[in-house]
Design a protein around this motif. Structure first.
Motif, PDB file in Angstrom:
ATOM      1  N   GLY A   1       0.819  -1.207   0.000  1.00 37.01           N
ATOM      2  CA  GLY A   1       0.000   0.000   0.000  1.00 37.01           C
ATOM      3  C   GLY A   1       0.851   1.255   0.000  1.00 37.01           C
ATOM      4  N   ASP A   2       1.940   1.237   0.792  1.00 30.91           N
ATOM      5  CA  ASP A   2       2.860   2.377   0.808  1.00 30.91           C
ATOM      6  C   ASP A   2       3.471   2.599  -0.570  1.00 30.91           C
ATOM      7  OD1 ASP A   2       2.429   2.798   3.487  1.00 30.91           O
ATOM      8  OD2 ASP A   2       4.262   1.797   4.164  1.00 30.91           O
ATOM      9  N   LEU A   3       3.854   1.512  -1.209  1.00 30.66           N
ATOM     10  CA  LEU A   3       4.489   1.619  -2.519  1.00 30.66           C
ATOM     11  C   LEU A   3       3.507   2.196  -3.549  1.00 30.66           C
ATOM     12  CD1 LEU A   3       6.860  -1.035  -4.030  1.00 30.66           C
ATOM     13  CD2 LEU A   3       5.223   0.160  -5.464  1.00 30.66           C
TER      14      LEU A   3
ATOM     15  N   GLU B   1       1.711   9.412  -5.892  1.00 34.45           N
ATOM     16  CA  GLU B   1       2.166  10.770  -5.580  1.00 34.45           C
ATOM     17  C   GLU B   1       3.298  11.190  -6.510  1.00 34.45           C
ATOM     18  OE1 GLU B   1       1.694  14.337  -3.922  1.00 34.45           O
ATOM     19  OE2 GLU B   1       0.449  12.555  -3.540  1.00 34.45           O
ATOM     20  N   LEU B   2       4.153  10.252  -6.882  1.00 32.67           N
ATOM     21  CA  LEU B   2       5.223  10.567  -7.824  1.00 32.67           C
ATOM     22  C   LEU B   2       4.631  11.039  -9.156  1.00 32.67           C
ATOM     23  CD1 LEU B   2       8.488   8.660  -8.445  1.00 32.67           C
ATOM     24  CD2 LEU B   2       7.001   9.093 -10.389  1.00 32.67           C
ATOM     25  N   VAL B   3       3.638  10.297  -9.659  1.00 34.95           N
ATOM     26  CA  VAL B   3       2.981  10.685 -10.919  1.00 34.95           C
ATOM     27  C   VAL B   3       2.328  12.049 -10.769  1.00 34.95           C
ATOM     28  CG1 VAL B   3       1.080  10.126 -12.487  1.00 34.95           C
ATOM     29  CG2 VAL B   3       2.634   8.316 -11.724  1.00 34.95           C
ATOM     30  N   ARG B   4       1.643  12.245  -9.667  1.00 42.34           N
ATOM     31  CA  ARG B   4       0.909  13.494  -9.440  1.00 42.34           C
ATOM     32  C   ARG B   4       1.857  14.688  -9.390  1.00 42.34           C
ATOM     33  NH1 ARG B   4      -1.725  11.616  -5.806  1.00 42.34           N
ATOM     34  NH2 ARG B   4      -3.664  11.166  -6.893  1.00 42.34           N
ATOM     35  N   GLN B   5       3.003  14.531  -8.752  1.00 39.89           N
ATOM     36  CA  GLN B   5       3.935  15.649  -8.627  1.00 39.89           C
ATOM     37  C   GLN B   5       4.658  15.949  -9.935  1.00 39.89           C
ATOM     38  OE1 GLN B   5       4.235  17.751  -6.071  1.00 39.89           O
ATOM     39  NE2 GLN B   5       2.565  16.616  -5.110  1.00 39.89           N
ATOM     40  N   VAL B   6       4.898  14.922 -10.739  1.00 41.80           N
ATOM     41  CA  VAL B   6       5.544  15.158 -12.031  1.00 41.80           C
ATOM     42  C   VAL B   6       4.591  15.866 -12.974  1.00 41.80           C
ATOM     43  CG1 VAL B   6       6.528  14.046 -14.082  1.00 41.80           C
ATOM     44  CG2 VAL B   6       7.112  13.215 -11.802  1.00 41.80           C
ATOM     45  N   ASP B   7       3.359  15.352 -13.058  1.00 46.05           N
ATOM     46  CA  ASP B   7       2.362  15.936 -13.959  1.00 46.05           C
ATOM     47  C   ASP B   7       1.000  15.435 -13.525  1.00 46.05           C
ATOM     48  OD1 ASP B   7       0.716  16.763 -15.997  1.00 46.05           O
ATOM     49  OD2 ASP B   7       2.184  16.376 -17.570  1.00 46.05           O
ATOM     50  N   SER B   8       0.264  16.297 -12.856  1.00 45.21           N
ATOM     51  CA  SER B   8      -1.028  15.881 -12.315  1.00 45.21           C
ATOM     52  C   SER B   8      -2.123  15.837 -13.366  1.00 45.21           C
ATOM     53  CB  SER B   8      -1.454  16.832 -11.190  1.00 45.21           C
ATOM     54  OG  SER B   8      -1.639  18.146 -11.696  1.00 45.21           O
ATOM     55  N   SER B   9      -1.825  16.237 -14.607  1.00 42.58           N
ATOM     56  CA  SER B   9      -2.883  16.369 -15.606  1.00 42.58           C
ATOM     57  C   SER B   9      -3.561  15.042 -15.923  1.00 42.58           C
ATOM     58  CB  SER B   9      -2.337  16.998 -16.888  1.00 42.58           C
ATOM     59  OG  SER B   9      -1.276  16.239 -17.417  1.00 42.58           O
ATOM     60  N   LEU B  10      -2.786  13.928 -15.898  1.00 42.73           N
ATOM     61  CA  LEU B  10      -3.403  12.632 -16.193  1.00 42.73           C
ATOM     62  C   LEU B  10      -4.412  12.250 -15.111  1.00 42.73           C
ATOM     63  CD1 LEU B  10      -0.282  10.634 -17.412  1.00 42.73           C
ATOM     64  CD2 LEU B  10      -2.113  11.572 -18.812  1.00 42.73           C
ATOM     65  N   LEU B  11      -4.006  12.418 -13.827  1.00 43.56           N
ATOM     66  CA  LEU B  11      -4.916  12.093 -12.736  1.00 43.56           C
ATOM     67  C   LEU B  11      -6.043  13.122 -12.649  1.00 43.56           C
ATOM     68  CD1 LEU B  11      -2.322  11.046 -10.008  1.00 43.56           C
ATOM     69  CD2 LEU B  11      -3.428   9.636 -11.738  1.00 43.56           C
ATOM     70  N   ASP B  12      -5.729  14.398 -12.949  1.00 40.59           N
ATOM     71  CA  ASP B  12      -6.757  15.436 -12.951  1.00 40.59           C
ATOM     72  C   ASP B  12      -7.830  15.115 -13.983  1.00 40.59           C
ATOM     73  OD1 ASP B  12      -5.407  16.786 -11.006  1.00 40.59           O
ATOM     74  OD2 ASP B  12      -4.515  18.263 -12.359  1.00 40.59           O
ATOM     75  N   GLU B  13      -7.392  14.583 -15.129  1.00 42.86           N
ATOM     76  CA  GLU B  13      -8.358  14.275 -16.186  1.00 42.86           C
ATOM     77  C   GLU B  13      -9.307  13.173 -15.740  1.00 42.86           C
ATOM     78  OE1 GLU B  13      -8.004  12.384 -20.590  1.00 42.86           O
ATOM     79  OE2 GLU B  13      -7.008  14.318 -20.310  1.00 42.86           O
TER      80      GLU B  13
ATOM     81  N   PHE C   1       4.461  10.688   1.183  1.00 45.52           N
ATOM     82  CA  PHE C   1       5.641  11.520   1.412  1.00 45.52           C
ATOM     83  C   PHE C   1       6.659  10.793   2.290  1.00 45.52           C
ATOM     84  CE2 PHE C   1       7.887  15.093   3.593  1.00 45.52           C
ATOM     85  CZ  PHE C   1       8.504  15.611   2.455  1.00 45.52           C
ATOM     86  N   ARG C   2       6.173  10.011   3.240  1.00 45.52           N
ATOM     87  CA  ARG C   2       7.083   9.241   4.096  1.00 45.52           C
ATOM     88  C   ARG C   2       7.917   8.267   3.243  1.00 45.52           C
ATOM     89  NH1 ARG C   2       6.874   7.755   9.789  1.00 45.52           N
ATOM     90  NH2 ARG C   2       5.068   9.134   9.941  1.00 45.52           N
ATOM     91  N   VAL C   3       7.273   7.659   2.216  1.00 43.64           N
ATOM     92  CA  VAL C   3       8.011   6.755   1.335  1.00 43.64           C
ATOM     93  C   VAL C   3       9.029   7.536   0.500  1.00 43.64           C
ATOM     94  CG1 VAL C   3       7.813   5.056  -0.513  1.00 43.64           C
ATOM     95  CG2 VAL C   3       6.051   5.178   1.246  1.00 43.64           C
ATOM     96  N   LEU C   4       8.625   8.726   0.038  1.00 37.96           N
ATOM     97  CA  LEU C   4       9.558   9.558  -0.720  1.00 37.96           C
ATOM     98  C   LEU C   4      10.797   9.890   0.107  1.00 37.96           C
ATOM     99  CD1 LEU C   4       7.057  12.074  -2.400  1.00 37.96           C
ATOM    100  CD2 LEU C   4       8.333  10.266  -3.549  1.00 37.96           C
ATOM    101  N   VAL C   5      10.580  10.238   1.372  1.00 41.21           N
ATOM    102  CA  VAL C   5      11.700  10.557   2.263  1.00 41.21           C
ATOM    103  C   VAL C   5      12.572   9.321   2.487  1.00 41.21           C
ATOM    104  CG1 VAL C   5      12.331  11.259   4.609  1.00 41.21           C
ATOM    105  CG2 VAL C   5      10.477  12.442   3.403  1.00 41.21           C
ATOM    106  N   ARG C   6      11.925   8.183   2.745  1.00 39.37           N
ATOM    107  CA  ARG C   6      12.670   6.946   2.983  1.00 39.37           C
ATOM    108  C   ARG C   6      13.523   6.593   1.759  1.00 39.37           C
ATOM    109  NH1 ARG C   6       8.920   2.217   4.703  1.00 39.37           N
ATOM    110  NH2 ARG C   6       8.614   1.959   2.470  1.00 39.37           N
TER     111      ARG C   6
END
Length: 843
Positions: free
Chosen positions: A674-676, A682-694, A729-734
């Motif tokens: 689940g963390d992964l 979140e990685l996808v969203r931060q790079v380009d949220s347009s796909l998830l926004d759509e 974000f915790r996974v990103l930091v780890r």
């Protein structure tokens, strides 16, 4: 069209006779500011009269308005109408446009990825969706009308079957087939009339609303572009046949003064706080501020959208892109410049076909904006240089003989002014049938009510293929049917069942089993083979899912290239001879985790599910590789040198994220998995949220709810704060901390210094700090256990997190660690975890 256009449904007359429908729609069009062209009027008359229409008119001649009229007529008669297009982006665009005209409750969408309001009277879908409905339901399908956009895809070798099947099966529907480049359509007129019993009328017009002027240029490209800019012929789209060439050309054109200071200021104001990431983002930022855009499928969607919106606002004078602008690209263009009249088609370099040339050239000239459009074809570069050298020599015979003529590049396929003239004067080539038989086709036909043998025989013997190809299709269909019977997937009945079927399926198939990710059921079954207690379980699930998603070929190619380079270095160090090295290199490929397990599981699975033979799993590691390397998106792109394909990489990551969410059952999702999944989303969203926004916008397409009309030009939205999703974000930091652990384990002090040099931890500081550790221990563990929660500690606080990543030493003492702080505000600003190392040492 604006939100005020939703009144079109209210225009439906109580007595929908042809005259009343014509009058109602033409009145509405006039109220919206449209004056119908003669071809539009002719098509509308035929549609309200119940005829099929094949609309072959130039780009910019208002085919979309005719399609809207067709939907209006179908609604008036209470018939369901389907709009189809070749790409999901075009389907999505048309969905939102029709929502604004007819209202959100009247329009649905089906793409294989998502279904929104599928029971609506108007459905926008990909051509494959409609084809599968036609196969499964035949002439019983609740489809009263089909509007097929970009119908020239009928000839596509891999996908053309999806444009043909509805013509064969939906005999009760009214058809509107549309394209700017159809050529001779007499065959389709006769065939459709025969099958549907309706008159079929071709509506053609060589006259463009905006006439085109063609010329062949013997000047270098930068001079040609400069001349067009000063001649008032911008915006200019410079067409290339590779993404690399488009990006390189854009950078070379910065030597031209494209914009005034005032225009550059307007561009900067429009861009505002738009986030450009490192790599290609920084390059694009510099280019667009100069008035030059880049547009191709390898870019991030938000970059493409920014270029489109700057162009729509009239702020970009030059756009360098690929030939994909012919389908569904919303960029205003006055002049199209061809840099070549040849392209590589995957097999060989060849001349453009007349259809390809006209499809691209037709984008020049904007109806309602331009009175003229321009098409310029560049002569080959070496020809231009030779002509300049001869001109410089003048009429002096001796000087002309001394001119050293530049040769064409090796493998070059030449084009001349005669090639240019032939293409401008040629009609598009006739469409050629691309029918194909698959397991999915047979299963769909067997699932429909009635006698499958009769239906399949008609489909195989009454398609558009020549007789010798029909025989091949028949033999393939027989072989597939025998395989289905042998597997027990179909069974023959002694007596027809209540649906009139003498053959039936013994398994239930979801509607979209042949769409989206057809191997998802296999992945679901194979997950049960994995050991949930294993530390590698989360990444093993990822590998299973990755094997079912389409290959991101440029990424895999670079992985293979890097792996072979590393192998060569190792083999040279071992003294292996050249010839042996070359032989050994043949066995080195991109990473393929769980390859043996996946292949064995698939072989077992296909025995009971033989239709999956149309799609085989492809083991690969992209998401897993990124996670194991503890890299963020930008670092991964830089590591493999795939800046020109970052849009493709993002689409792949989005597909894997979507597949993980929808394929893996909740009971199989451990906390670590689940963390992964949260990390990937979140990685996808931060790079380009347009796909998830759509996706979110599709779920709520009401223009009033979105608070903006489709005509407004605004920069793509900024993603939400990266720290808002604490779990991800915790996974990103780890990952940031563990990346340092991996580099420390390899004693790669230079790379560590690059990461932390600005915070005082350069390569020397890292080396000095780790000297004591390696004096006591030989290694630092980097396996799945090493990156687990037992080695990672977080203390959250306002504005800062304090974190500790403990080393997995071979003695299990766990007495060494990296201590760091995380700046939350800085992380939100850049979209990834900003970590500052405080100490590396013994606890």
């Amino acid at each position: 069209m604006t939100a005020t256009s939703t009144s079109l449904r209210e225009k439906i007359p109580s007595d929908p006779d042809p005259d009343a429908l014509y009058e109602a729609f033409s009145t509405w069009a006039f109220e919206q500011g449209y004056t119908l062209y003669p071809a539009q009027e002719e098509a509308l008359i035929e549609i309200v009269s119940g005829a099929n229409v094949i609309l072959s008119t130039p780009t910019g001649s208002g085919k979309s308005l005719v399609a809207t009229a067709a939907h209006f007529v179908a609604l008036a008669h209470g018939r369901r109408t389907y709009y189809t297009a070749p790409i999901k982006a075009l389907v999505s665009e048309k969905f939102f446009a029709l929502v604004e005209v007819f209202g959100p409750d009247a329009v649905g969408m089906m793409t294989g990825d998502s279904a929104v309001n599928p029971g609506a009277p108007i459905v926008c879908c990909t051509s494959e969706i409609l084809a599968n409905i036609a196969l499964r339901e035949g002439d019983r399908a609740d489809i009263g009308q089909v509007v097929a956009d970009e119908f020239h895809f009928y000839s596509e070798p891999d996908r053309g079957w999806a444009w043909q099947v509805p013509l064969l099966e939906l005999t009760g529907a009214q058809f509107l087939l549309m394209s700017a480049t159809l050529g001779d359509v007499s065959f389709f007129c006769a065939d459709l009339t025969h099958r549907t019993g309706r008159t079929t009328t071709p509506v053609t017009s060589a006259q463009r609303p905006v006439p085109l002027t063609y010329r062949y240029a013997m000047t270098p490209l930068h001079e040609t572009v400069d001349e067009l800019l000063h001649g008032g012929q911008a915006p200019v789209y410079v067409v290339h046949f590779s993404q690399a060439a488009a990006a390189e050309r854009a950078q070379s054109l910065t030597s031209i003064n494209v914009c005034t200071k005032a225009e550059k200021a307007a561009i900067a104001e429009h861009i505002g706080g738009f986030r450009f990431t490192a790599g290609f983002g920084k390059t694009l930022s510099r280019l667009v501020r100069h008035g030059i855009g880049v547009h191709h499928a390898g870019m991030l969607p938000r970059y493409r959208r920014l270029v489109e919106q700057l162009a729509q606002a009239g702020l970009l004078k030059v756009i360098c892109g690929t030939d994909t602008l012919g389908v569904g690209i919303n960029v205003p263009i006055r002049t199209v410049v061809f840099t070549a009249l040849t392209k590589f088609d995957g097999v060989r370099q060849r001349h453009l076909k007349a259809r390809e040339f006209h499809q691209i050239a037709g984008r020049a000239g904007r109806a309602g904006f331009d009175t003229d459009g321009y098409v310029v074809v560049q002569a080959p570069e070496h020809v231009i240089e030779n002509a300049k050298a001869l001109a410089k020599a003048g009429d002096d015979t001796k000087k002309r003989r001394k001119v050293v003529r530049k040769k064409a590049p090796e493998g070059f396929v030449n084009w001349t002014e005669s090639t240019f003239e032939r293409l401008t004067q040629s009609e598009p080539e006739p469409l050629v049938s691309s029918f194909a038989v698959s397991h999915a086709m047979l299963l769909n036909v067997i699932a429909r009510p009635g006698t499958a043998f009769t239906a399949m025989r008609r489909l195989l013997e009454d398609n558009h293929e020549p007789r010798h190809m029909q025989r091949k299709h028949i033999l393939r269909a027989i072989a597939i049917y025998r395989a289905l019977r042998a597997a027990g997937v179909v069974e023959e009945l002694d007596e027809p069942d209540e649906y009139g079927r003498s053959v039936r399926l013994t398994v239930d198939l979801q509607f979209d089993f042949a769409l989206n990710q057809p191997l998802s059921p296999f992945a679901l079954a194979a997950i049960e083979l994995l050991d949930r207690e294993s530390p590698s379980y989360p990444l093993d699930v990822v590998s299973l899912v990755e094997s079912t998603v389409e290959d991101p070929r440029p990424v895999l190619s670079q992985q293979r290239f890097l792996a072979r380079n590393e192998a060569i270095a190792e083999m040279k160090a071992e003294g292996i001879e050249y010839n042996e090295r070359m032989e050994l290199l043949e066995d080195i490929d991109h990473p393929k985790p769980l390859e043996e397990l996946i292949e064995a599981a698939f072989e077992t699975y296909r025995r009971g599910h033989p239709w999956v033979a149309d799609n085989e799993p492809s083991p690969k590691s992209v998401v897993r590789d990124m996670y194991e390397r503890a890299m963020n998106f930008t670092e991964y792109v830089r590591f493999y040198g795939i800046a020109r394909s970052e849009g493709l990489l993002l689409r792949y990551l989005s597909d894997v994220y979507d597949a993980l969410r929808h394929t893996v059952p909740d009971e199989a999702k451990t906390e670590e998995l689940g963390d992964l999944i949260e990390w990937l989303g979140e990685l996808v969203r931060q790079v380009d949220s347009s796909l998830l926004d759509e996706w979110e916008q599709i779920r709520d397409p009401d223009p009033a709810a979105r608070g903006a009309s489709g005509d407004q030009v605004r920069p793509p939205s900024t993603p939400s704060a990266v720290t808002a999703n604490e779990r991800a974000f915790r996974v990103l930091v780890r990952n940031e901390l563990f990346r340092r652990v991996e580099l420390a384990a390899r004693r790669n002090y230079d790379a560590l210094g690059e990461l932390d040099g600005e915070s005082g931890w350069d390569s020397q500081a890292w080396e000095h700090a780790l000297e004591e550790y390696f004096a006591e221990y030989d290694t630092i563990g980097t396996g799945p256990d090493s990156r687990g929660p037992a080695f990672f500690h977080v203390e959250t606080g306002p504005g800062r997190w304090h974190v500790r990543q403990t080393f997995d030493d071979p003695d299990g003492n766990r007495d060494w660690a990296i201590t760091a702080e995380v700046d939350l505000a800085a992380s939100d600003e850049v979209g990834h975890a900003v970590v500052r190392v405080l100490d590396v040492g013994e606890l």
